[in-house]
Scaffold this active site. Sequence first.
Site: not given
Length: 284
Positions: A52, A96, A119
């Site tokens: 990422k 995460q 997200d």
Amino acid sequence: MALRIDGKAIAAALRGEIAAEVETLKARGITPGLAVILVGEDPASQTYVRNKQKACQEVGFYAEQIDLPATTTQEELLAVVDRLNHRDDIHGILCQLPLPRGLDDSAVIAAISPDKDVDAFHAENVGHIMIGDQRFLPCTPAGVMELIHRSGISVEGKHCVVIGRSNIVGKPMAMLLLQENGTVTICHSRTKGLADICRQADILVAAVGRAKFVTADMVKAGATVIDVGINRDENGKLCGDVDFAAVEPIAGAITPVPGGVGPMTIALLLKNTLTAAKQQNGVE
Ligand code: GUN
């Protein structure tokens, strides 16, 4: 033989479009910024986060990684999120998951400002997805929709079967297909007659997390088969939820693993971060 949907190439095209927009934003003094929080030392999470960060740098974003030890307390983690919520140079925040034992995933998701929730996991953003006025699309399902669109496949009126009902993939996937006028069935571990239902699918999305779960007898001739799984087979080789070799001759279009949905998830994270930066700076 099925059209092999090339997620690597489609993701590269999308990243190119994003990089071009970043240039324009930078000329106006805006650099999209993403903060990624990694708690603990899970090797898979470390790889995902590294990828990422790398993708962010390649499109010209500011990327910040916050590494915290597995011993971090809930309060400490929430304090980190709170500081990021208040920073003007950070437009997107991602923690995460899964978090190490003892830390609460849902509390952290709830603490991220919905404006920076790239997200699209926060309940407020999930609600927006339900009613179809979303600002951020959930990365993996939105990546699947891009693959479908850019392969010239229409969803309207199609029977779409999603195997899996997770909050990250299955449920939002069903919503996005429904928004495009698909007729959607969600299957899961308790579904009776799963193979029969899958065989009716014009578009079959597998998000089960079990290697080669979807076999040739579960696929209708000409169906579009999208494989969200990332598993290891009996030889330790990367494979999806679909038995690719057996299904490819039957399907009309199919995504490989690797090189299908995987590269799209990160590309959509970049897109959401770009959207967040534009929204927070009042850019249309
Ligand atoms: N862990 C596995 N996939 C994801 C994802 O898309 N976002 C976050 N935050 N954690 C994950």
